[in-house]
Design a protein around this motif. Structure first.
Motif, PDB file in Angstrom:
ATOM      1  N   GLY A  17      44.715  41.632  42.939  1.00  0.00           N
ATOM      2  CA  GLY A  17      44.782  43.084  43.025  1.00  0.00           C
ATOM      3  C   GLY A  17      46.080  43.614  42.445  1.00  0.00           C
ATOM      4  O   GLY A  17      47.053  42.885  42.267  1.00  0.00           O
ATOM      5  N   TYR A  74      36.112  46.369  43.565  1.00  0.00           N
ATOM      6  CA  TYR A  74      37.209  45.995  42.672  1.00  0.00           C
ATOM      7  C   TYR A  74      36.860  44.729  41.892  1.00  0.00           C
ATOM      8  O   TYR A  74      37.099  44.639  40.682  1.00  0.00           O
ATOM      9  CB  TYR A  74      38.504  45.792  43.473  1.00  0.00           C
ATOM     10  CG  TYR A  74      39.621  45.219  42.648  1.00  0.00           C
ATOM     11  CD1 TYR A  74      40.287  46.003  41.715  1.00  0.00           C
ATOM     12  CD2 TYR A  74      39.999  43.880  42.765  1.00  0.00           C
ATOM     13  CE1 TYR A  74      41.301  45.481  40.930  1.00  0.00           C
ATOM     14  CE2 TYR A  74      41.003  43.347  41.992  1.00  0.00           C
ATOM     15  CZ  TYR A  74      41.660  44.156  41.082  1.00  0.00           C
ATOM     16  OH  TYR A  74      42.646  43.628  40.300  1.00  0.00           O
ATOM     17  N   THR A  78      36.395  44.152  37.738  1.00  0.00           N
ATOM     18  CA  THR A  78      37.211  43.205  36.978  1.00  0.00           C
ATOM     19  C   THR A  78      36.457  41.947  36.561  1.00  0.00           C
ATOM     20  O   THR A  78      37.020  41.080  35.895  1.00  0.00           O
ATOM     21  CB  THR A  78      38.461  42.798  37.797  1.00  0.00           C
ATOM     22  OG1 THR A  78      38.043  42.271  39.054  1.00  0.00           O
ATOM     23  CG2 THR A  78      39.385  43.978  38.002  1.00  0.00           C
TER      24      THR A  78
END
Length: 129
Positions: A17, A74, A78
């Protein structure tokens, strides 16, 4: 039959992250040194992790019972995800987590293909009449 390497992956840096990325840059990248390394062969999955203390975990293919892919929002953005492997050890179930794997769906499919070749019985299915 000898053991052959089918797939070798590492936990990606993207799994940490943005906040953890900034913190690790300040710490000269030390958190990235202990990333998971995953080695898939025709007989087992080997998970190695740690920087100061190395931990190696072997999962025999024939013990695998289920493979689950988990992706948060997230992680989907990605292109990474976590793979949960449920294996049977004796009478108890073990859960192994492969963190931050790039393209987790294809990696889980590779695990499933190896499991089908190795752990499932060959030949026609037996029926009880």
């Amino acid at each position: 039959m000898s053991e052959t390497v089918i797939l070798e992956v590492r936990e990606t840096k993207r799994s940490y992250g943005p906040l953890w990325l900034a913190l690790s840059v300040l710490m000269l990248g030390l958190p990235f040194l202990g990333r998971q390394r995953i080695l898939l062969t025709n007989e087992r999955i080997t998970i190695t992790q740690g920087f100061w203390t190395k931990v190696r975990d072997d999962i025999e293919i024939f013990r695998i019972r289920d493979v689950v892919v988990k992706q948060s929002l997230y992680h989907r953005l990605t292109g990474i995800g976590d793979i949960v492997i449920k294996a049977l050890e004796g009478r108890s179930e073990e859960i192994h987590l492969l963190r931050g794997v790039a393209d987790p769906v294809s990696v889980s499919e590779r695990i499933r293909e190896v499991w089908n070749r190795t752990a499932r019985p060959a030949g026609p299915a037996a029926t009880l009449d």
